[in-house]
Scaffold this motif. Structure first.
Motif: not given
Length: 106
Positions: A11-13, A18-19, A47-49, A54-55
Motif C-alpha cells: 500500500e505504501a508503494l 512514494r514509489l 513537506s510533501t517529501l 515517513k510513510s
C-alpha cells in the motif's frame, strides 16, 4: 512475512510519489541519499517529501540515519527482498502438474 505486513508495504508503494522515492533510494545503493539531494532530484516540496518518507519509514521500507547535520535515507534491501520473496513464494503451487515438473515464471 505476514499478510498484513506485506499489504501495508505494498500500500505504501502504491502511491506514485512514494514509489518514485523508493526507486530513487534503491538506485542510490547502500550509501543512501541525503534528504536534500532526494528533494532536489525529485523536485518535491520538503513537506510533501517528509510526509511520504515517513510513510515508507513506518512500514520499514526506508531507514534514516543522521550524519552530522544531514539526514540520509536508505532503502531497506533486506525487507525489499523479503517482500518480493513473499509475493513469489507460492508461485505455481496450485498447478496441475507435479511440483517437480513445474516451471515457475517468478
Amino acid at each position: 512475512m505476514k499478510l498484513d505486513d506485506a499489504a501495508a508495504r505494498l500500500e505504501a508503494l502504491g502511491n506514485p510519489t512514494r514509489l518514485n522515492i523508493y526507486r530513487t533510494l534503491v538506485r542510490a545503493g547502500a550509501e543512501g541519499m541525503p534528504v536534500g539531494r532526494l528533494q532536489a532530484k525529485l523536485d518535491v516540496a520538503a513537506s510533501t517529501l517528509s510526509h511520504h518518507i515517513k510513510s515508507l519509514v513506518i512500514v520499514g521500507l526506508v531507514t534514516q540515519v543522521r550524519e552530522g547535520a544531514t539526514l540520509v535515507c536508505h532503502a531497506n534491501y533486506e525487507l525489499m527482498h523479503d517482500l518480493l520473496a513473499y509475493l513469489a513464494e507460492e508461485c505455481c503451487a496450485d498447478g496441475v502438474r507435479p511440483a517437480a515438473e513445474r516451471t515457475c515464471v517468478a
